[in-house]
Motif scaffolding. Structure first.
Motif, PDB file in Angstrom:
ATOM      1  N   HIS A 120       4.042  -3.117   8.662  1.00  0.00           N
ATOM      2  CA  HIS A 120       3.135  -4.253   8.503  1.00  0.00           C
ATOM      3  C   HIS A 120       1.914  -4.005   9.377  1.00  0.00           C
ATOM      4  CE1 HIS A 120       1.863  -8.403   7.817  1.00  0.00           C
ATOM      5  NE2 HIS A 120       1.606  -8.482   9.109  1.00  0.00           N
ATOM      6  N   TYR A 121       0.729  -3.966   8.757  1.00  0.00           N
ATOM      7  CA  TYR A 121      -0.499  -3.651   9.468  1.00  0.00           C
ATOM      8  C   TYR A 121      -1.399  -4.879   9.597  1.00  0.00           C
ATOM      9  CZ  TYR A 121       0.082   1.431   9.556  1.00  0.00           C
ATOM     10  OH  TYR A 121       0.517   2.700   9.819  1.00  0.00           O
ATOM     11  N   THR A 122      -2.092  -4.931  10.724  1.00  0.00           N
ATOM     12  CA  THR A 122      -3.169  -5.891  10.922  1.00  0.00           C
ATOM     13  C   THR A 122      -4.464  -5.104  11.043  1.00  0.00           C
ATOM     14  OG1 THR A 122      -1.719  -7.470  12.044  1.00  0.00           O
ATOM     15  CG2 THR A 122      -4.087  -7.711  12.398  1.00  0.00           C
ATOM     16  N   LEU A 123      -5.430  -5.458  10.202  1.00  0.00           N
ATOM     17  CA  LEU A 123      -6.689  -4.734  10.125  1.00  0.00           C
ATOM     18  C   LEU A 123      -7.824  -5.661  10.558  1.00  0.00           C
ATOM     19  CD1 LEU A 123      -8.209  -2.181   9.052  1.00  0.00           C
ATOM     20  CD2 LEU A 123      -8.255  -3.315   6.825  1.00  0.00           C
ATOM     21  N   ARG A 124      -8.613  -5.248  11.529  1.00  0.00           N
ATOM     22  CA  ARG A 124      -9.755  -6.019  12.008  1.00  0.00           C
ATOM     23  C   ARG A 124     -11.021  -5.200  11.814  1.00  0.00           C
ATOM     24  NH1 ARG A 124      -5.572  -7.591  15.451  1.00  0.00           N
ATOM     25  NH2 ARG A 124      -5.367  -9.869  15.680  1.00  0.00           N
ATOM     26  N   ALA A 174      -6.858  -0.721  13.086  1.00  0.00           N
ATOM     27  CA  ALA A 174      -5.688  -0.952  12.232  1.00  0.00           C
ATOM     28  C   ALA A 174      -4.456  -0.690  13.079  1.00  0.00           C
ATOM     29  CB  ALA A 174      -5.710  -0.041  11.013  1.00  0.00           C
ATOM     30  N   THR A 175      -3.615  -1.690  13.261  1.00  0.00           N
ATOM     31  CA  THR A 175      -2.470  -1.609  14.165  1.00  0.00           C
ATOM     32  C   THR A 175      -1.224  -2.083  13.446  1.00  0.00           C
ATOM     33  OG1 THR A 175      -3.969  -2.184  15.974  1.00  0.00           O
ATOM     34  CG2 THR A 175      -1.622  -2.228  16.461  1.00  0.00           C
ATOM     35  N   ASP A 176      -0.108  -1.333  13.588  1.00  0.00           N
ATOM     36  CA  ASP A 176       1.132  -1.789  12.966  1.00  0.00           C
ATOM     37  C   ASP A 176       1.888  -2.714  13.919  1.00  0.00           C
ATOM     38  OD1 ASP A 176       2.523  -0.221  14.796  1.00  0.00           O
ATOM     39  OD2 ASP A 176       3.101   1.315  13.359  1.00  0.00           O
ATOM     40  N   ALA A 177       3.017  -3.226  13.462  1.00  0.00           N
ATOM     41  CA  ALA A 177       3.764  -4.220  14.238  1.00  0.00           C
ATOM     42  C   ALA A 177       4.303  -3.649  15.540  1.00  0.00           C
ATOM     43  CB  ALA A 177       4.901  -4.790  13.396  1.00  0.00           C
ATOM     44  N   SER A 178       4.396  -2.316  15.640  1.00  0.00           N
ATOM     45  CA  SER A 178       4.878  -1.678  16.868  1.00  0.00           C
ATOM     46  C   SER A 178       3.759  -1.428  17.866  1.00  0.00           C
ATOM     47  CB  SER A 178       5.569  -0.339  16.537  1.00  0.00           C
ATOM     48  OG  SER A 178       6.674  -0.541  15.682  1.00  0.00           O
ATOM     49  N   GLY A 179       2.527  -1.778  17.480  1.00  0.00           N
ATOM     50  CA  GLY A 179       1.398  -1.568  18.374  1.00  0.00           C
ATOM     51  C   GLY A 179       0.736  -0.215  18.230  1.00  0.00           C
ATOM     52  N   ALA A 231       0.829  -1.200   0.000  1.00  0.00           N
ATOM     53  CA  ALA A 231       0.000   0.000   0.000  1.00  0.00           C
ATOM     54  C   ALA A 231       0.864   1.251   0.000  1.00  0.00           C
ATOM     55  CB  ALA A 231      -0.914  -0.006   1.223  1.00  0.00           C
ATOM     56  N   ASP A 232       0.343   2.287  -0.620  1.00  0.00           N
ATOM     57  CA  ASP A 232       1.021   3.583  -0.654  1.00  0.00           C
ATOM     58  C   ASP A 232       0.725   4.306   0.665  1.00  0.00           C
ATOM     59  OD1 ASP A 232       1.981   6.124  -1.092  1.00  0.00           O
ATOM     60  OD2 ASP A 232       1.086   6.335  -3.091  1.00  0.00           O
ATOM     61  N   PRO A 233       1.744   4.600   1.475  1.00  0.00           N
ATOM     62  CA  PRO A 233       1.478   5.256   2.765  1.00  0.00           C
ATOM     63  C   PRO A 233       0.965   6.682   2.620  1.00  0.00           C
ATOM     64  CG  PRO A 233       3.833   5.142   2.346  1.00  0.00           C
ATOM     65  CD  PRO A 233       3.182   4.329   1.268  1.00  0.00           C
ATOM     66  N   ASN A 234       1.080   7.254   1.414  1.00  0.00           N
ATOM     67  CA  ASN A 234       0.597   8.616   1.192  1.00  0.00           C
ATOM     68  C   ASN A 234      -0.904   8.658   0.915  1.00  0.00           C
ATOM     69  OD1 ASN A 234       3.065  10.198   1.378  1.00  0.00           O
ATOM     70  ND2 ASN A 234       3.714   9.084  -0.445  1.00  0.00           N
ATOM     71  N   LYS A 235      -1.526   7.482   0.758  1.00  0.00           N
ATOM     72  CA  LYS A 235      -2.950   7.433   0.481  1.00  0.00           C
ATOM     73  C   LYS A 235      -3.699   6.918   1.699  1.00  0.00           C
ATOM     74  CE  LYS A 235      -2.355   6.655  -4.490  1.00  0.00           C
ATOM     75  NZ  LYS A 235      -2.631   5.755  -5.649  1.00  0.00           N
ATOM     76  N   PRO A 236      -4.890   7.464   1.981  1.00  0.00           N
ATOM     77  CA  PRO A 236      -5.651   7.002   3.150  1.00  0.00           C
ATOM     78  C   PRO A 236      -6.173   5.586   2.952  1.00  0.00           C
ATOM     79  CG  PRO A 236      -6.937   8.561   1.868  1.00  0.00           C
ATOM     80  CD  PRO A 236      -5.560   8.569   1.277  1.00  0.00           C
ATOM     81  N   THR A 249      -4.274  -8.443   6.645  1.00  0.00           N
ATOM     82  CA  THR A 249      -2.912  -7.948   6.895  1.00  0.00           C
ATOM     83  C   THR A 249      -2.375  -7.387   5.591  1.00  0.00           C
ATOM     84  OG1 THR A 249      -1.877 -10.080   6.439  1.00  0.00           O
ATOM     85  CG2 THR A 249      -2.448  -9.612   8.736  1.00  0.00           C
ATOM     86  N   PHE A 250      -1.586  -6.335   5.696  1.00  0.00           N
ATOM     87  CA  PHE A 250      -0.970  -5.749   4.510  1.00  0.00           C
ATOM     88  C   PHE A 250       0.279  -4.971   4.914  1.00  0.00           C
ATOM     89  CE2 PHE A 250      -3.768  -2.511   6.149  1.00  0.00           C
ATOM     90  CZ  PHE A 250      -3.112  -1.308   5.916  1.00  0.00           C
ATOM     91  N   ASP A 251       1.107  -4.707   3.932  1.00  0.00           N
ATOM     92  CA  ASP A 251       2.341  -3.948   4.140  1.00  0.00           C
ATOM     93  C   ASP A 251       2.268  -2.634   3.377  1.00  0.00           C
ATOM     94  OD1 ASP A 251       3.597  -5.974   5.686  1.00  0.00           O
ATOM     95  OD2 ASP A 251       4.057  -7.075   3.845  1.00  0.00           O
ATOM     96  N   THR A 252       3.017  -1.650   3.857  1.00  0.00           N
ATOM     97  CA  THR A 252       3.118  -0.379   3.141  1.00  0.00           C
ATOM     98  C   THR A 252       4.498  -0.241   2.518  1.00  0.00           C
ATOM     99  OG1 THR A 252       3.807   0.758   5.171  1.00  0.00           O
ATOM    100  CG2 THR A 252       1.461   0.791   4.635  1.00  0.00           C
TER     101      THR A 252
END
Length: 418
Positions: free
Chosen positions: A109-113, A79-84, A57-62, A129-132
């Motif tokens: 790396h994000y986890t989306l619920r 939506a939570t990244d690996a750092s919490g 995913a592009d981090p510049n886009k919502p 789950t997805f990566d930016t």
């Protein structure tokens, strides 16, 4: 007769339990209470704008979550990244759309619920789950000093790999740079310049503190093209509270350990024209031997003030050359008159004791001198010479103008020596 009512009471309770059990059995598996149903897999009823397949995913886009064809409504999104770190977002009034309201982190790396309800109120959920994408423009931070034990006056430093100038951008950086201590203290960062920050408590660190410094900057969007990078965490400790206070009027140094006087030492300070700086200084290091030359501070060789001497047991308190050191040639003046070129001179025996007792981060102060006050940042650690109110104004998180000081004003930097 007295036992009849008691029997009826017990019987009524038994019937009540049976009735509740029957009611519970009737509800189980019934569509009449959809909230009691097992949540269904909502993957087919929602879509999101994150990465597709193996893309990033592009981090510049919502990030956006929507329901498909009006199938129910979204009830919760996390939506939570690996750092919490949680990504802030907003849900539409009708529950058909959720979108992020803060930038995604780069290289994360994000986890989306997602939780939804269908048209009949039955709950469903789905985890993604997805990566930016990473950014090649990273703002890295390097903490100082090196890990180890220090005195209670030691500031924490953060050196940035790129300049940060806008106050809003500085605030993002400052929020991500964390200093935790045991015992806890009130403290703040101060922006010395666009690439340098110092952190100190309101008062000196407590004796025997444990201090942990770390960064949550990694991946955070700072500017349109600059994202936070990694930073190696730092751990330091403090020892006893050691303070040396010299009164230029009496030429006596009083040394305290944890508030108790442990030594008084006759000294000589800077003579007129070379007056020792007033204020609080922090020990920067120790050198058993230093060859001190007057030419290093602009005194021409052969003049009445010139010198070229081996100096021992030298404890440094400024980068420009102010030390506490052995001065056996001035023992007759120590405790009586000021005869040095700015340093604090004492007997070899006293200098040896001071050298072995004081360490990096310990406090050395002078009062009553005709010299200038130690500058805050350009000649060592003069951080403690700013009041707490002025120090707080150096933070990007505090309203108002930055404290009026000249941390890079080299015109006031006057080297001194023995």
């Amino acid at each position: 007769m007295s036992q009849v009512p008691r029997f009826r009471t017990v019987l009524s309770c038994s019937l009540l339990v049976v009735s509740l059990g029957t009611a519970a059995a009737a509800c189980s598996g019934s569509d009449s209470n959809p909230l009691a149903s097992t949540p269904f897999d909502a993957g087919g009823q929602i879509s999101f704008s994150g990465s597709k397949g193996h893309g990033k995913a592009d981090p510049n886009k919502p990030l956006e979550i929507t329901t498909k064809n009006g199938s129910g409504r979204i009830t919760d999104v996390t939506a939570t990244d690996a750092s919490g770190r949680r990504l802030a977002g907003e849900l539409s009034a009708d529950g058909t759309r959720w979108h992020s309201t803060a930038p995604l982190a780069a290289g994360a790396h994000y986890t989306l619920r997602v939780a939804i309800e269908n048209g009949r109120g039955r709950p469903g959920n789905r985890k993604f789950t997805f990566d930016t994408k990473s950014s090649s423009h990273r703002l890295n931070a390097t903490f100082g000093p090196e890990a180890g034990a220090y005195g209670v006056g030691q500031p924490i430093t953060a050196k940035l790999s790129a300049p940060v100038k806008a106050k809003a951008d500085r605030a993002k950086v400052e929020r991500a740079l964390k200093v935790d201590s045991v015992p806890a203290v009130v403290g703040s960062w101060y922006w010395v310049d666009s690439k340098t920050l110092h952190y100190r408590p309101k008062e000196y660190w407590p004796a025997h503190s444990k201090i942990n410094v770390h960064s949550n900057l990694n991946g955070i969007k700072i500017t349109d093209k600059l994202y936070g990078g990694a930073a190696k965490p730092l751990k330091i400790t403090t020892g006893d509270r050691l303070e040396a206070l010299t009164d230029a009027g009496s030429d006596v140094m009083t040394v305290k350990r944890n508030g108790k006087v442990i030594n008084t030492i006759p000294v000589t300070l800077g003579k007129p024209g070379f007056s020792t700086r007033n204020g609080v200084k922090v020990v920067l290091g120790k050198e058993y031997y230093v060859q001190m030359k007057s030419t290093s501070i602009g005194i021409a060789a052969g003049s009445s003030d010139s010198y070229d001497l081996p100096v021992y047991y030298a404890t440094r308190v400024t980068w420009s050359g102010e030390y506490v050191h052995a001065a056996p040639w001035s023992v007759g003046s120590q405790g009586v008159a000021n005869t040095s070129h700015g340093c604090t001179g004492m007997s070899t025996a006293n200098a040896t004791w001071f050298f072995n007792t004081f360490h990096k981060g310990d406090l050395v102060s002078v009062v009553g001198s005709a010299g200038d006050t130690m500058t805050p940042f350009d000649n060592g650690f003069g951080d403690w010479n700013l009041s707490w109110d002025k120090w707080r104004k150096g933070s990007a998180l505090v309203a108002g103008k930055q404290a009026e000081s000249s941390p890079t004003d080299t015109a006031r930097l006057r080297p001194v020596a023995f």
